[in-house]
Design a protein around this motif. Structure first.
Motif, PDB file in Angstrom:
ATOM      1  N   GLU A 158      -8.351  11.031   5.814  1.00  0.00           N
ATOM      2  CA  GLU A 158      -7.364  10.637   5.670  1.00  0.00           C
ATOM      3  C   GLU A 158      -6.740  10.566   4.232  1.00  0.00           C
TER       4      GLU A 158
ATOM      5  N   LYS B  53      -3.395  12.452   1.947  1.00  0.00           N
ATOM      6  CA  LYS B  53      -3.008  12.378   0.476  1.00  0.00           C
ATOM      7  C   LYS B  53      -3.145  13.328  -0.140  1.00  0.00           C
TER       8      LYS B  53
ATOM      9  N   GLN C 279     -14.821  14.978  -4.481  1.00  0.00           N
ATOM     10  CA  GLN C 279     -14.261  13.747  -4.869  1.00  0.00           C
ATOM     11  C   GLN C 279     -14.202  12.791  -3.536  1.00  0.00           C
TER      12      GLN C 279
ATOM     13  N   SER D 124     -16.295  12.582  -1.277  1.00  0.00           N
ATOM     14  CA  SER D 124     -18.072  11.602  -1.285  1.00  0.00           C
ATOM     15  C   SER D 124     -17.580  10.691  -2.110  1.00  0.00           C
ATOM     16  N   ALA D 125     -17.295  10.692  -3.702  1.00  0.00           N
ATOM     17  CA  ALA D 125     -17.365   9.251  -4.119  1.00  0.00           C
ATOM     18  C   ALA D 125     -16.631   8.391  -3.848  1.00  0.00           C
ATOM     19  N   MET D 126     -14.835   8.741  -2.912  1.00  0.00           N
ATOM     20  CA  MET D 126     -14.079   8.085  -2.155  1.00  0.00           C
ATOM     21  C   MET D 126     -14.689   7.125  -1.240  1.00  0.00           C
ATOM     22  N   THR D 127     -15.366   7.902  -0.452  1.00  0.00           N
ATOM     23  CA  THR D 127     -16.212   7.270   1.295  1.00  0.00           C
ATOM     24  C   THR D 127     -17.055   6.900   1.552  1.00  0.00           C
TER      25      THR D 127
ATOM     26  N   GLU E  74      10.090   4.012  -6.264  1.00  0.00           N
ATOM     27  CA  GLU E  74       9.732   2.988  -6.974  1.00  0.00           C
ATOM     28  C   GLU E  74       9.611   2.138  -7.883  1.00  0.00           C
ATOM     29  N   GLY E  75       8.604   3.691  -8.940  1.00  0.00           N
ATOM     30  CA  GLY E  75       8.196   3.448  -9.863  1.00  0.00           C
ATOM     31  C   GLY E  75       7.511   2.603 -10.299  1.00  0.00           C
TER      32      GLY E  75
ATOM     33  N   ARG F 192       5.220  -2.993 -13.138  1.00  0.00           N
ATOM     34  CA  ARG F 192       4.546  -4.519 -13.147  1.00  0.00           C
ATOM     35  C   ARG F 192       3.503  -4.499 -14.633  1.00  0.00           C
ATOM     36  N   LEU F 193       3.392  -5.436 -15.334  1.00  0.00           N
ATOM     37  CA  LEU F 193       3.191  -5.617 -16.584  1.00  0.00           C
ATOM     38  C   LEU F 193       1.399  -4.994 -16.586  1.00  0.00           C
ATOM     39  N   PRO F 194       1.555  -4.867 -18.479  1.00  0.00           N
ATOM     40  CA  PRO F 194      -0.284  -3.762 -18.167  1.00  0.00           C
ATOM     41  C   PRO F 194      -1.199  -5.262 -18.299  1.00  0.00           C
ATOM     42  N   VAL F 195      -1.139  -5.879 -18.589  1.00  0.00           N
ATOM     43  CA  VAL F 195      -2.478  -6.774 -18.573  1.00  0.00           C
ATOM     44  C   VAL F 195      -0.918  -8.074 -17.451  1.00  0.00           C
ATOM     45  N   THR F 196      -2.684  -8.420 -16.872  1.00  0.00           N
ATOM     46  CA  THR F 196      -1.734  -9.672 -16.045  1.00  0.00           C
ATOM     47  C   THR F 196      -3.495 -10.487 -15.240  1.00  0.00           C
ATOM     48  N   PRO F 197      -3.258 -11.989 -14.982  1.00  0.00           N
ATOM     49  CA  PRO F 197      -4.280 -12.453 -14.940  1.00  0.00           C
ATOM     50  C   PRO F 197      -4.764 -12.459 -13.356  1.00  0.00           C
TER      51      PRO F 197
END
Lengths: 399, 159
Positions: free
Chosen positions: B6, B10, B18, B20-23, B150-151, B154-159
Motif C-alpha cells: 500500500e 502510493k 522509510q 519500515s518507519a511507516m509500518t 483540492e489544494g 486549512r488554517l496553519p494553526v487550529t485547535p
C-alpha cells in the motif's frame, strides 16, 4: 474628527464580565497570530485532518442544497440523522439510545461540551479533568459557573488519568468527571480495564462522566472503549462525539450528544434558545457519512498510522523522547533535553526553522516541557519538518 | 505485508527504511518482501505519472473498441495477445457489453493512431470492427487529478 468606524471611546473596564475576563485566551490562538505573517512554514500545529471531506459526502450535501434543504431542522436534529446515530452506536458499542429522547445533534463537539456543562453545573460545582487536556475543558467549565479541578497526568503513566488520582480530588462539590480519550493533545488512549476503574469510581461517588470521544475511530493497534458501554454507565455518561475528525468534516460543525433522557432534555433546552439547531447542510452530510463513509475512515486511519510511526521514530532519532501515542493524530514529545520552556521551544523553532508546533503548556501545567505535533500532514511535510527539527536539536541540545 | 505494498503503490520511491518507519516492519524484511514480489511479478514495474501536457509535449490517446470473433479453444486470449504485443497498445482489456476488447492507444499524432488502427488493428483476421474514440482531455489518471485538485485550505494553526 475621528474617522467613521474607528472609535476613540474608552469603554468602562467593567463592560466585560468578570467571568470572561478571568479566562485566559487559548494558547493555540496566540501562535496563530505569530504564524499568519510567515511564509514557508510547515505546520504541525493543526488540529484537523489534511484530508478533504470524502467526495460522496460533499456530493450528498450539494444534492440536498439542490433539493432545497435550507431550513431549520427540529431542535434535536434531523430524525433520520438521529436514527442513523442510534444504529451506529448500537453497532460500534452495543449501546441502545432512543433517537427521540436520548440523542441531540450539536454544532460540533464544542457545543455539546458547553451544553453538557451548562446543563449540569450549579455555581461552584467542581469538574475533575486531566491535565494536560483540550483547551476548552477548563474554560467551558468556568464559563458554566463550575470550577475545573485538574488531575496531573504524566508521561511515565502514558498520560492516562487514574481512578486513584481522581478519587483524591473528589469533594462534596464534585459533580462530574470530564475526560477525552483518545486524547488531544497527548494521543493517549485508555483501555477498557482502566476506564472500568473510573466508571466504578463514578458510580461509588454518584458522579456524572462527560466523555469526549471525538477521536474514537482514530486508534492504532488498540481498541477504543466507549465509556457509556461499561456496565451501569449509560445513564451516567454524557457521550460527546462528532464527525470532524474521523470523517474529515471539521468545517461542517456537526457533533452529537448521547445520554440519559433527563440530561439530553436539559441540554436541548439550552440548545433551542441559543443555537436552535445544527446547520441542515451539515446534518445531511453527516447522514451520508454514517451510511456510506466507513471505508474512507479506514483508509484515513491507515494513512495516519503510517505517519504516526514515521513521526514518533523521527523524534526519537533526533533526540526527542516521545511516548507512543495510540490514538487521535498527535504526538507529544518531551523537549526537556533542551532546557527550554515549551513556549520558548515553539517560538524558537518557528523563527529559526519555520516549523510550527503548539507548546504543551497551552493544554495545562502538566503539558509544560512538551510540544504537540499533529501528524495529519503529508509524509513529505513530516519528513521535512523532522529534518528541520533535527538541525534545531543539534544546535539546542544542552542537557 | 499488505501495508508494504500500500505504501509503495502510493510512492514507488520509498526506501525499505522509510517503509519500515511507516509500518514498523524491519527494513530487512521489507526488502525481502519487495524482492520476492518483484520476482513473482506481483510488482510489475515502478513508473511515474507525468502530466505531459504541462511539459508542453504533444501526446494523443485514443480508446479503441474492438469487436472480435472468439476462437475455439482460446476464446479471446489469442487475439488479445496479438494486439497487446503492439507497443502502441498501452492497455488492453476484455470488456462485457457492446464490444469485446477495449484498447488504450497512445501516439505522437492523430495520424499515427489512425495508421495503427487502420493498418495494424482492423486488418487482423478475427477483428470484425473497430470504433476509435480520441481522448480530448485528461481529467484524472491513476487516481490523480491532473489539473486543479483540492489544494490545502486549512488554517496553519487550529485547535
Amino acid at each position: 474628527m475621528s474617522k467613521t468606524g474607528s472609535t476613540h471611546i474608552k469603554l468602562p473596564h467593567s463592560c466585560i464580565s468578570q467571568k470572561v475576563s478571568d479566562i485566559p485566551p487559548s494558547g493555540i490562538r496566540k501562535f496563530f497570530d505569530l504564524l499568519s505573517s510567515m511564509e514557508g512554514v510547515i505546520s504541525l500545529g493543526v488540529g484537523e485532518p489534511d484530508f478533504v471531506t470524502p467526495w460522496h459526502i460533499r456530493e450528498a450535501a450539494i444534492h440536498s442544497l439542490e433539493k432545497g434543504y435550507t431550513m431549520y431542522t427540529s431542535n434535536q436534529g434531523l430524525p433520520q440523522l438521529r436514527q442513523e446515530l442510534a444504529k451506529y452506536l448500537e453497532s460500534c458499542c452495543g449501546l441502545s439510545y432512543d433517537p427521540e429522547n436520548e440523542l441531540l445533534v450539536t454544532v460540533g463537539v464544542s457545543e455539546g461540551l458547553d451544553l453538557a456543562l451548562r446543563a449540569i453545573l450549579n455555581p461552584g460545582d467542581e469538574v475533575i479533568m486531566p491535565d494536560p487536556c483540550y483547551v476548552a475543558y477548563p474554560a467551558c467549565t468556568s464559563l458554566a459557573g463550575g470550577i475545573p479541578v485538574q488531575v496531573p497526568t504524566t508521561e511515565k503513566n502514558n498520560f492516562k488519568v487514574t481512578a486513584d488520582d481522581i478519587e483524591r480530588r473528589i469533594t462534596q462539590r464534585t459533580k462530574a468527571i470530564l475526560i477525552g480519550y483518545p486524547a488531544n493533545p497527548t494521543g493517549a488512549v485508555m483501555v477498557k480495564e482502566e476506564l472500568t476503574q473510573i466508571a466504578e469510581l463514578a458510580q461509588q461517588h454518584n458522579l456524572l462522566v462527560i466523555s469526549d470521544e471525538v477521536y474514537a475511530q482514530l486508534v492504532y493497534g488498540v481498541e477504543h472503549t466507549c465509556l457509556a458501554s461499561l456496565p451501569g454507565m449509560k445513564d451516567r455518561t454524557i457521550l460527546l462525539d462528532g464527525f470532524s475528525k474521523a470523517y474529515a468534516m471539521t468545517g461542517w460543525r456537526i457533533g452529537y450528544a448521547a445520554g440519559g433522557q433527563e440530561i439530553i432534555k436539559a441540554m436541548t433546552k439550552i440548545h433551542q434558545y441559543t443555537m436552535l439547531c445544527a446547520p441542515i447542510m451539515g446534518q445531511m452530510a453527516a447522514i451520508e457519512a454514517l451510511k456510506e463513509g466507513n471505508s474512507e475512515v479506514g483508509t484515513m486511519v491507515r494513512e495516519y498510522d503510517r505517519r504516526r510511526r514515521v513521526m514518533v521514530k523521527g523524534f526519537k532519532n533526533i533526540g526527542l523522547s516521545c511516548f507512543e501515542p495510540r490514538g487521535a493524530f498527535y504526538a507529544f514529545p518531551s523537549i526537556n533535553i533542551t532546557g527550554m520552556t515549551s513556549e520558548e521551544f515553539a517560538e524558537k523553532l518557528l523563527m529559526e526553522e519555520k516549523v510550527a508546533v503548539v507548546p504543551g503548556s497551552a493544554f495545562g501545567q502538566c503539558g509544560e516541557g512538551y510540544i504537540r505535533c499533529c501528524y495529519a500532514t503529508s509524509l513529505a511535510e513530516i519528513q521535512e519538518a523532522l529534518k528541520r527539527m533535527g538541525r534545531f536539536m543539534k544546535r539546542h541540545h544542552t542537557r | 505485508m499488505k501495508q508494504i505494498f500500500e505504501a509503495l503503490e502510493k510512492d514507488a520511491r520509498l526506501t525499505p527504511e522509510q517503509i519500515s518507519a511507516m509500518t514498523g516492519i524491519p527494513a530487512a524484511e521489507v526488502k525481502k518482501t519487495i524482492k520476492k514480489a518483484e520476482r513473482d511479478r506481483a510488482i510489475l514495474k515502478y513508473k511515474t505519472i507525468i502530466n505531459w501536457a504541462k511539459l508542453g509535449e504533444e501526446e494523443v490517446w485514443a480508446l479503441v473498441e474492438v469487436k472480435v470473433v472468439p476462437q475455439r479453444g482460446v476464446g479471446f486470449d489469442a487475439i488479445a495477445e496479438r494486439i497487446y504485443r503492439f507497443p502502441q497498445a498501452r492497455s488492453v482489456y476484455l470488456a462485457s457489453g457492446a464490444y469485446d476488447l477495449a484498447i488504450l492507444v497512445a501516439g505522437k499524432t492523430m495520424q499515427e493512431i489512425a495508421v495503427f488502427v487502420s493498418e495494424k488493428l482492423a486488418p487482423l483476421e478475427t477483428v470484425q470492427g473497430t470504433v476509435t474514440h480520441f481522448i480530448l482531455k485528461k481529467y484524472k489518471e491513476d487516481g490523480e487529478i491532473l489539473q486543479g485538485g483540492e489544494g490545502i485550505k486549512r488554517l496553519p494553526v487550529t485547535p
